[in-house]
Every structure is written in C-alpha cells, then in structure tokens.
Design a protein around this motif. Structure first.
Motif, PDB file in Angstrom:
ATOM      1  N   TYR A  87     -31.380 -73.598  20.925  1.00  0.00           N
ATOM      2  CA  TYR A  87     -30.959 -72.492  20.071  1.00  0.00           C
ATOM      3  C   TYR A  87     -30.155 -71.448  20.829  1.00  0.00           C
ATOM      4  O   TYR A  87     -29.109 -70.992  20.368  1.00  0.00           O
ATOM      5  CB  TYR A  87     -32.190 -71.869  19.432  1.00  0.00           C
ATOM      6  N   LYS A  88     -30.625 -71.054  22.018  1.00  0.00           N
ATOM      7  CA  LYS A  88     -29.970 -70.010  22.787  1.00  0.00           C
ATOM      8  C   LYS A  88     -29.698 -70.498  24.207  1.00  0.00           C
ATOM      9  O   LYS A  88     -30.323 -71.443  24.703  1.00  0.00           O
ATOM     10  CB  LYS A  88     -30.845 -68.749  22.850  1.00  0.00           C
ATOM     11  N   SER A  89     -28.746 -69.843  24.843  1.00  0.00           N
ATOM     12  CA  SER A  89     -28.453 -70.155  26.239  1.00  0.00           C
ATOM     13  C   SER A  89     -29.612 -69.705  27.136  1.00  0.00           C
ATOM     14  O   SER A  89     -30.327 -68.754  26.818  1.00  0.00           O
ATOM     15  CB  SER A  89     -27.166 -69.443  26.679  1.00  0.00           C
ATOM     16  N   PHE A  90     -29.771 -70.414  28.245  1.00  0.00           N
ATOM     17  CA  PHE A  90     -30.802 -70.111  29.242  1.00  0.00           C
ATOM     18  C   PHE A  90     -32.193 -70.173  28.630  1.00  0.00           C
ATOM     19  O   PHE A  90     -33.089 -69.412  28.996  1.00  0.00           O
ATOM     20  CB  PHE A  90     -30.572 -68.733  29.878  1.00  0.00           C
ATOM     21  N   SER A  91     -32.373 -71.056  27.647  1.00  0.00           N
ATOM     22  CA  SER A  91     -33.681 -71.231  27.011  1.00  0.00           C
ATOM     23  C   SER A  91     -33.844 -72.695  26.641  1.00  0.00           C
ATOM     24  O   SER A  91     -32.894 -73.356  26.213  1.00  0.00           O
ATOM     25  CB  SER A  91     -33.805 -70.341  25.776  1.00  0.00           C
ATOM     26  N   GLY A 147     -23.655 -63.254  21.365  1.00  0.00           N
ATOM     27  CA  GLY A 147     -24.806 -64.106  21.618  1.00  0.00           C
ATOM     28  C   GLY A 147     -25.138 -65.038  20.477  1.00  0.00           C
ATOM     29  O   GLY A 147     -26.313 -65.197  20.116  1.00  0.00           O
ATOM     30  N   LEU A 148     -24.107 -65.651  19.887  1.00  0.00           N
ATOM     31  CA  LEU A 148     -24.338 -66.596  18.802  1.00  0.00           C
ATOM     32  C   LEU A 148     -25.077 -67.824  19.328  1.00  0.00           C
ATOM     33  O   LEU A 148     -25.047 -68.125  20.527  1.00  0.00           O
ATOM     34  CB  LEU A 148     -23.010 -67.003  18.174  1.00  0.00           C
ATOM     35  N   PRO A 149     -25.727 -68.569  18.457  1.00  0.00           N
ATOM     36  CA  PRO A 149     -26.469 -69.758  18.898  1.00  0.00           C
ATOM     37  C   PRO A 149     -25.576 -70.795  19.579  1.00  0.00           C
ATOM     38  O   PRO A 149     -24.372 -70.870  19.333  1.00  0.00           O
ATOM     39  CB  PRO A 149     -27.057 -70.299  17.588  1.00  0.00           C
ATOM     40  N   ASN A 150     -26.200 -71.598  20.417  1.00  0.00           N
ATOM     41  CA  ASN A 150     -25.472 -72.595  21.206  1.00  0.00           C
ATOM     42  C   ASN A 150     -24.653 -73.578  20.365  1.00  0.00           C
ATOM     43  O   ASN A 150     -23.509 -73.879  20.713  1.00  0.00           O
ATOM     44  CB  ASN A 150     -26.448 -73.369  22.100  1.00  0.00           C
ATOM     45  N   PRO A 151     -25.185 -74.143  19.255  1.00  0.00           N
ATOM     46  CA  PRO A 151     -24.386 -75.108  18.496  1.00  0.00           C
ATOM     47  C   PRO A 151     -23.074 -74.517  17.981  1.00  0.00           C
ATOM     48  O   PRO A 151     -22.034 -75.186  17.997  1.00  0.00           O
ATOM     49  CB  PRO A 151     -25.321 -75.514  17.350  1.00  0.00           C
ATOM     50  N   ILE A 152     -23.107 -73.261  17.544  1.00  0.00           N
ATOM     51  CA  ILE A 152     -21.889 -72.629  17.039  1.00  0.00           C
ATOM     52  C   ILE A 152     -20.889 -72.429  18.164  1.00  0.00           C
ATOM     53  O   ILE A 152     -19.687 -72.717  18.023  1.00  0.00           O
ATOM     54  CB  ILE A 152     -22.232 -71.292  16.343  1.00  0.00           C
TER      55      ILE A 152
END
Length: 332
Positions: A87-91, A147-152
């Motif tokens: 969902y998010k970077s560095f996670s 900080g949009l989600p990774n897939p986008i």
C-alpha cells in the motif's frame, strides 16, 4: 491553533475520490438545454411534421453530444485487476484492492479501491487524474509529494517522459490526433444540420457521411496504440492489459449511425425526392393549409368608388354571397 471548516492546520486534508469530469458534465448539460428547448417548441408544430421534427432533433443532438463528450471522457481504453499489493512505500503492509487504468484522449485515470474499502485504518478509494495537457512529470512529482499509494505511483511512473516504456508519447499523440479529428467531425455535423435546414438534402447527406468518416479516422488514430509493443504493468501477481472501453464503442456506433443516415438520405433523394422533401420541410402542412377555404372581406363602398358602378349590378357566382354591404368570398 485554529481550524476552518473542520480542517485543522498542519494536517493532511481528507482525500475524496474523483466523482465526475466537470467538462463532460458541462457538455451534457448544454445539450440537455437544447433538447428541452426543442421539446418546448415542439407543440407549436402542427400535423405530422411534429413527429418528423422530434426524430430529427433527437438523433441530431445525440450525435452532437457524443462527438463532443468523448473528448473529455476517460474510458476509451481500460484495464482492471484484483490483487494483493503493497500500500505505501517503506512498508510491508499489503491490501486487497482493485486497481484500474482508464485511458482517455486527454489523459489517464488510475483507480485504487480496497476490498473492503476500510483497511489499515484508512479508506482506500482513490481516483487520480493525470492529464497530457499539463506538465505530466510535474504532476507525477506532486503525486510523490502527496504520498499516494504505491500502485498508483507505479502506474503513473510508466507514463512519464523518461520511462523506457514510451507510453507517454504513444498515448499522448494518438489521443491528440484522435481529439482533433473528433472536433473536425463536430464541424461537419454542424454543417450537415445547416444543410438539412435550408434544405439541401443531398449535400446534407454527404456531410453526414463525412462526419462518420472523421469519427472512424479518430478511432483509427487511437487504435494505433495497440499496434506497438507494450511494457508489462504488473502489480502483485496480475498484469494490466488495456482493452477498448465504452467511449470507443459509443463513438464507433455513432459513426455507423452517421453513415447510415447519410446513405439513407442520399438514396431516398434519388428514389423519392418529393417524400424526402416532405420529411425535412413543412411543405405537406402548407399544402393542406392551402386546400382549406380562406375567407376574404371586401368593402363594397370602396370598390364601387374604384370601379365606377354599383356592385348591385354584378352577378355573383355560386361560391359568393353579399350580406350587409360586405362581400364574403371563399377560395377553394
């Protein structure tokens, strides 16, 4: 610290998904106003021409609104997958979500909707627009800062100018040429309506066919993006593969309708010119009106002064009568 409209400073704003393209909404409302205006004046048209006018206006406005509206839609091509993705970077946290890519003539929309929507204490329901008319790379950098989600971000990065995939130039220029051709079709549609109103029916049919041909040119221009090799957009374990979507098929149907109307009008112009003239004019109603008796009134004293003898010596025909100094005459 203060707040305004329930928004506290130094905290991120609540994100809401994109609902509707405002330009598309304006186009639809403008054509609805035209349609309502014609419906209001429709009762003032007598006889069968009222039905003819209703069909003409309905089909004409439908063609016009489709030609204009598809320039602003984002569903010429689309792809959608259901997958588990970070969902998010560095996670390492993952979400079960539906990822969608919607391609239009003016840009792309990337969607992300959780299944369920509430996951990781957040509402996962995004619809982000990336337009060709803006500085795409600047918009992409702004999306990174937000900080949009990774897939986008992953999909948007594939369309940047520096991406080795080359999606940006393929989609941008094919969409630009397709949009220009659709606006040319709109001009042909306007000319055809003017010619139908004059009426110059045969040439109006030619312009209606030309409208359909330019719509086909727009479809051909957009279809060129499917003739080049693509990079694979893989999210999780699934890959996005775009296919033609609603606006493409609606434009195709509208182009076929324009050609069908044009060929039909030209054929009827050669076979039954009088009937097709009645359809596009009110001549039939005028003929019926001319066939009805019309009353005329003459001032006998004025006529006696002009002709020099009393009208009492004039022999009236069977269809004439004299009453109280007024001659009432009927023409049949």
């Amino acid at each position: 610290m203060t707040f305004y409209n329930d928004i506290y400073p130094f905290y991120p704003l609540n994100r809401t998904p994109f609902i509707f393209n405002i330009n598309e909404l304006i186009v639809i409302l403008v054509f609805l106003v035209f349609a309502c205006s014609f419906l209001i004046i429709l009762p003032g048209i007598r006889g069968r021409p009222r039905l003819f006018w209703m069909f003409r206006v309905t089909f004409s406005l439908f063609i016009g609104v489709v030609i204009v509206a598809v320039n602003f839609t984002s569903d010429w091509a689309a792809a959608s997958i259901q997958t588990n993705t970070t969902y998010k970077s560095f996670s390492n946290a993952t979400v079960d979500a539906e990822v969608g890519l919607h391609v239009g003539l003016a840009g792309i929309n990337v969607t992300l909707k959780g299944n369920p929507v509430k996951q990781l204490n957040e509402t996962i329901n995004y619809n982000e627009m990336f337009s060709w008319t803006d500085d795409y790379d600047r918009v992409y950098l702004a999306a990174l800062e937000r900080g949009l989600p990774n897939p986008i971000l992953y999909i948007a990065e594939k369309f940047t100018q520096d991406s080795p995939c080359g999606f940006f130039f393929q989609y941008k220029y094919s969409g630009r040429y397709a949009s220009a051709t659709m606006w040319t079709a709109f001009c042909c549609w306007l000319i055809s309506n003017i010619l139908f109103s004059i009426p110059v029916i045969k040439y109006a049919g030619y312009m209606m066919i030309t409208t359909g041909v330019f719509i086909f040119f727009a479809l051909a221009s957009f279809s060129t993006i499917h003739k080049v090799p693509f990079c694979t957009i893989t999210i999780g374990t699934a890959s996005l593969e775009t296919v033609y979507s609603g606006s493409f098929w609606l434009s195709l149907a509208t182009g076929l309708l324009c050609c069908l109307i044009g060929f039909t009008v030209i054929l009827l112009e050669y076979l039954v010119p009088e009937k097709i003239k009645i359809f596009f004019t009110s001549s039939e109603g005028d003929e019926e009106e001319d066939a009805c008796p019309v009353e005329g009134y003459f001032n006998t004293s004025f006529l006696e002064q002009e002709i020099g003898f009393p009208l009492g010596d004039v022999q009236f025909s069977q269809n004439q009568e004299k009453s109280d100094g007024i001659i009432k005459k009927y023409w049949t």
